[in-house]
Structures are given as C-alpha cells and as structure tokens.
Design a protein around this motif. Structure first.
Motif, PDB file in Angstrom:
ATOM      1  N   GLN A  58     -34.768  39.553  19.779  1.00  0.00           N
ATOM      2  CA  GLN A  58     -33.379  39.256  20.133  1.00  0.00           C
ATOM      3  C   GLN A  58     -32.842  38.118  19.272  1.00  0.00           C
ATOM      4  O   GLN A  58     -33.598  37.312  18.735  1.00  0.00           O
ATOM      5  N   ARG A  59     -31.513  38.072  19.180  1.00  0.00           N
ATOM      6  CA  ARG A  59     -30.872  36.984  18.435  1.00  0.00           C
ATOM      7  C   ARG A  59     -30.961  35.690  19.235  1.00  0.00           C
ATOM      8  O   ARG A  59     -31.103  35.710  20.456  1.00  0.00           O
ATOM      9  N   ASP A  60     -30.848  34.573  18.543  1.00  0.00           N
ATOM     10  CA  ASP A  60     -30.821  33.289  19.231  1.00  0.00           C
ATOM     11  C   ASP A  60     -29.494  33.149  19.981  1.00  0.00           C
ATOM     12  O   ASP A  60     -28.481  33.691  19.573  1.00  0.00           O
ATOM     13  N   LYS A  61     -29.535  32.460  21.122  1.00  0.00           N
ATOM     14  CA  LYS A  61     -28.295  32.186  21.855  1.00  0.00           C
ATOM     15  C   LYS A  61     -27.522  31.100  21.118  1.00  0.00           C
ATOM     16  O   LYS A  61     -28.112  30.192  20.546  1.00  0.00           O
ATOM     17  N   ARG A  62     -26.197  31.213  21.149  1.00  0.00           N
ATOM     18  CA  ARG A  62     -25.337  30.210  20.529  1.00  0.00           C
ATOM     19  C   ARG A  62     -24.228  29.872  21.507  1.00  0.00           C
ATOM     20  O   ARG A  62     -23.675  30.761  22.147  1.00  0.00           O
ATOM     21  N   TRP A  63     -23.892  28.592  21.607  1.00  0.00           N
ATOM     22  CA  TRP A  63     -22.815  28.211  22.503  1.00  0.00           C
ATOM     23  C   TRP A  63     -22.175  26.905  22.048  1.00  0.00           C
ATOM     24  O   TRP A  63     -22.671  26.215  21.179  1.00  0.00           O
ATOM     25  N   VAL A  64     -21.033  26.628  22.678  1.00  0.00           N
ATOM     26  CA  VAL A  64     -20.274  25.428  22.360  1.00  0.00           C
ATOM     27  C   VAL A  64     -20.081  24.635  23.650  1.00  0.00           C
ATOM     28  O   VAL A  64     -19.897  25.212  24.723  1.00  0.00           O
ATOM     29  N   VAL A  65     -20.154  23.320  23.545  1.00  0.00           N
ATOM     30  CA  VAL A  65     -19.789  22.421  24.641  1.00  0.00           C
ATOM     31  C   VAL A  65     -18.525  21.719  24.177  1.00  0.00           C
ATOM     32  O   VAL A  65     -18.538  20.959  23.207  1.00  0.00           O
TER      33      VAL A  65
ATOM     34  N   ARG B  57     -24.846  21.332  31.206  1.00  0.00           N
ATOM     35  CA  ARG B  57     -25.532  20.165  30.638  1.00  0.00           C
ATOM     36  C   ARG B  57     -27.051  20.305  30.778  1.00  0.00           C
ATOM     37  O   ARG B  57     -27.788  20.035  29.838  1.00  0.00           O
ATOM     38  N   LEU B  58     -27.490  20.725  31.957  1.00  0.00           N
ATOM     39  CA  LEU B  58     -28.926  20.879  32.196  1.00  0.00           C
ATOM     40  C   LEU B  58     -29.505  21.979  31.302  1.00  0.00           C
ATOM     41  O   LEU B  58     -30.543  21.791  30.670  1.00  0.00           O
ATOM     42  N   TYR B  59     -28.823  23.132  31.240  1.00  0.00           N
ATOM     43  CA  TYR B  59     -29.289  24.234  30.391  1.00  0.00           C
ATOM     44  C   TYR B  59     -29.361  23.792  28.931  1.00  0.00           C
ATOM     45  O   TYR B  59     -30.327  24.077  28.228  1.00  0.00           O
ATOM     46  N   THR B  60     -28.330  23.085  28.492  1.00  0.00           N
ATOM     47  CA  THR B  60     -28.283  22.620  27.102  1.00  0.00           C
ATOM     48  C   THR B  60     -29.409  21.634  26.820  1.00  0.00           C
ATOM     49  O   THR B  60     -30.072  21.705  25.788  1.00  0.00           O
ATOM     50  N   TRP B  61     -29.656  20.722  27.735  1.00  0.00           N
ATOM     51  CA  TRP B  61     -30.709  19.725  27.562  1.00  0.00           C
ATOM     52  C   TRP B  61     -32.081  20.384  27.491  1.00  0.00           C
ATOM     53  O   TRP B  61     -32.915  20.011  26.661  1.00  0.00           O
ATOM     54  N   LEU B  62     -32.319  21.402  28.354  1.00  0.00           N
ATOM     55  CA  LEU B  62     -33.620  22.057  28.387  1.00  0.00           C
ATOM     56  C   LEU B  62     -33.813  23.065  27.264  1.00  0.00           C
ATOM     57  O   LEU B  62     -34.904  23.187  26.716  1.00  0.00           O
ATOM     58  N   ASN B  63     -32.768  23.817  26.910  1.00  0.00           N
ATOM     59  CA  ASN B  63     -32.925  24.964  26.022  1.00  0.00           C
ATOM     60  C   ASN B  63     -32.185  24.869  24.695  1.00  0.00           C
ATOM     61  O   ASN B  63     -32.335  25.752  23.857  1.00  0.00           O
ATOM     62  N   GLY B  64     -31.365  23.852  24.520  1.00  0.00           N
ATOM     63  CA  GLY B  64     -30.514  23.818  23.345  1.00  0.00           C
ATOM     64  C   GLY B  64     -30.983  22.912  22.231  1.00  0.00           C
ATOM     65  O   GLY B  64     -31.638  21.902  22.456  1.00  0.00           O
ATOM     66  N   GLU B  65     -30.620  23.322  21.023  1.00  0.00           N
ATOM     67  CA  GLU B  65     -30.846  22.518  19.830  1.00  0.00           C
ATOM     68  C   GLU B  65     -29.475  22.321  19.191  1.00  0.00           C
ATOM     69  O   GLU B  65     -28.817  23.289  18.807  1.00  0.00           O
TER      70      GLU B  65
ATOM     71  N   GLY C  83     -14.530  17.347  17.952  1.00  0.00           N
ATOM     72  CA  GLY C  83     -15.551  16.756  18.818  1.00  0.00           C
ATOM     73  C   GLY C  83     -16.323  17.768  19.636  1.00  0.00           C
ATOM     74  O   GLY C  83     -17.163  17.393  20.454  1.00  0.00           O
ATOM     75  N   ASN C  84     -16.073  19.075  19.462  1.00  0.00           N
ATOM     76  CA  ASN C  84     -16.846  20.106  20.147  1.00  0.00           C
ATOM     77  C   ASN C  84     -18.256  20.133  19.561  1.00  0.00           C
ATOM     78  O   ASN C  84     -18.435  19.989  18.354  1.00  0.00           O
ATOM     79  N   LEU C  85     -19.267  20.321  20.411  1.00  0.00           N
ATOM     80  CA  LEU C  85     -20.658  20.335  19.976  1.00  0.00           C
ATOM     81  C   LEU C  85     -21.186  21.769  20.027  1.00  0.00           C
ATOM     82  O   LEU C  85     -20.933  22.493  20.989  1.00  0.00           O
ATOM     83  N   TYR C  86     -21.948  22.157  19.011  1.00  0.00           N
ATOM     84  CA  TYR C  86     -22.459  23.522  18.891  1.00  0.00           C
ATOM     85  C   TYR C  86     -23.978  23.516  18.987  1.00  0.00           C
ATOM     86  O   TYR C  86     -24.644  22.662  18.402  1.00  0.00           O
ATOM     87  N   TYR C  87     -24.503  24.484  19.743  1.00  0.00           N
ATOM     88  CA  TYR C  87     -25.932  24.572  20.017  1.00  0.00           C
ATOM     89  C   TYR C  87     -26.436  25.988  19.782  1.00  0.00           C
ATOM     90  O   TYR C  87     -25.687  26.948  19.856  1.00  0.00           O
ATOM     91  N   ARG C  88     -27.746  26.059  19.549  1.00  0.00           N
ATOM     92  CA  ARG C  88     -28.438  27.347  19.570  1.00  0.00           C
ATOM     93  C   ARG C  88     -29.688  27.155  20.412  1.00  0.00           C
ATOM     94  O   ARG C  88     -30.183  26.033  20.578  1.00  0.00           O
ATOM     95  N   GLY C  89     -30.191  28.261  20.930  1.00  0.00           N
ATOM     96  CA  GLY C  89     -31.387  28.209  21.762  1.00  0.00           C
ATOM     97  C   GLY C  89     -32.605  27.796  20.955  1.00  0.00           C
ATOM     98  O   GLY C  89     -32.741  28.161  19.786  1.00  0.00           O
ATOM     99  N   LYS C  90     -33.498  27.049  21.593  1.00  0.00           N
ATOM    100  CA  LYS C  90     -34.715  26.612  20.916  1.00  0.00           C
ATOM    101  C   LYS C  90     -35.634  27.791  20.626  1.00  0.00           C
ATOM    102  O   LYS C  90     -36.316  27.821  19.618  1.00  0.00           O
ATOM    103  N   LYS C  91     -35.645  28.769  21.537  1.00  0.00           N
ATOM    104  CA  LYS C  91     -36.515  29.932  21.375  1.00  0.00           C
ATOM    105  C   LYS C  91     -35.693  31.194  21.607  1.00  0.00           C
ATOM    106  O   LYS C  91     -34.931  31.282  22.558  1.00  0.00           O
ATOM    107  N   ALA C  92     -35.891  32.176  20.732  1.00  0.00           N
ATOM    108  CA  ALA C  92     -35.265  33.484  20.927  1.00  0.00           C
ATOM    109  C   ALA C  92     -36.331  34.429  21.477  1.00  0.00           C
ATOM    110  O   ALA C  92     -37.488  34.372  21.069  1.00  0.00           O
TER     111      ALA C  92
END
Length: 119
Positions: free
Chosen positions: A36-43, A7-15, A23-32
């Motif tokens: 390098q490729r942007d980070k992508r993840w699911v909560v 949650r903290l990582y997502t709040w600080l670094n995720g878009e 209901g799964n939420l998908y994010y990518r990193g604000k800065k690559a």
C-alpha cells in the motif's frame, strides 16, 4: 488547530516532511502496509480549510507526485497570482455590484437589454 485525536495519531504514526508558507504542516506515515501507499496528511494552521493547501502540496498529498515540494517548486511563475484560500462566507468575499451586503444599488441599465414580451 488539530483536535486531540489527530495530534495523537500524528505523534504516534507521523513523520513530518514539510511546511508551507501558510504554516500548514505535512506528514506521511512512518510505516506503509505491505503493498500500500504511505498515508499523507496535513495539519492546518488555524481553521481547517482545504483551500489553504498550495498547489504543489496538493499534488503531493493526492499522490500526483512523490517529489516533496521545495522552495523551487513553490516559486510562482511570473504569470501566477499568489495563492489565496477560499474567502466565501468572510468579510473579504467577493460581492458584485448590487449585492445586498454591498449597498444594494445597481447601475442603471445601459439600454442594450430588451425585455421579452409574449404575444
């Protein structure tokens, strides 16, 4: 439910880029980082289980495509079944006839089986 670190990582670094029908939420990193490729993840909503990710989002998460899934990409073809998460280990798991947890009774053999006997 995501742990506090995620949650903290997502709040600080995720878009946030999207949400699927489960209901799964998908994010990518604000800065690559440079080159390098942007980070992508699911909560995940509920228990974290990778089989809950629909195919269109799986392709995006694994860099198969850079196009974000929209309603059109997520629409099923007429021949496709609705996506189901992995049900192994649950009460909804498939249990073939004769399985101990399905009563343990098998149908009688049909007579087309002949046991091998060594000579």
């Amino acid at each position: 439910m995501a742990d506090i670190g995620t949650r903290l990582y997502t709040w600080l670094n995720g878009e946030k880029v999207g949400e699927d029908q489960f209901g799964n939420l998908y994010y990518r990193g604000k800065k690559a980082a440079n080159g390098q490729r942007d980070k992508r993840w699911v909560v995940y909503k509920g228990e974290p289980e990778a089989s809950k990710v629909p195919p269109a989002w799986h392709a995006w998460l694994h860099y198969t495509t850079d196009i974000l899934p929209t309603g059109a990409e997520q629409m099923a073809k007429p021949w496709q079944k609705e996506h189901l998460p992995n049900l192994s280990g649950t009460d909804l798991a498939y249990r073939p006839p004769g399985h101990v947890l399905s009563g343990g009774k098998r149908d009688k053999a049909t007579g087309d089986y002949e046991a091998w006997r060594p000579e």
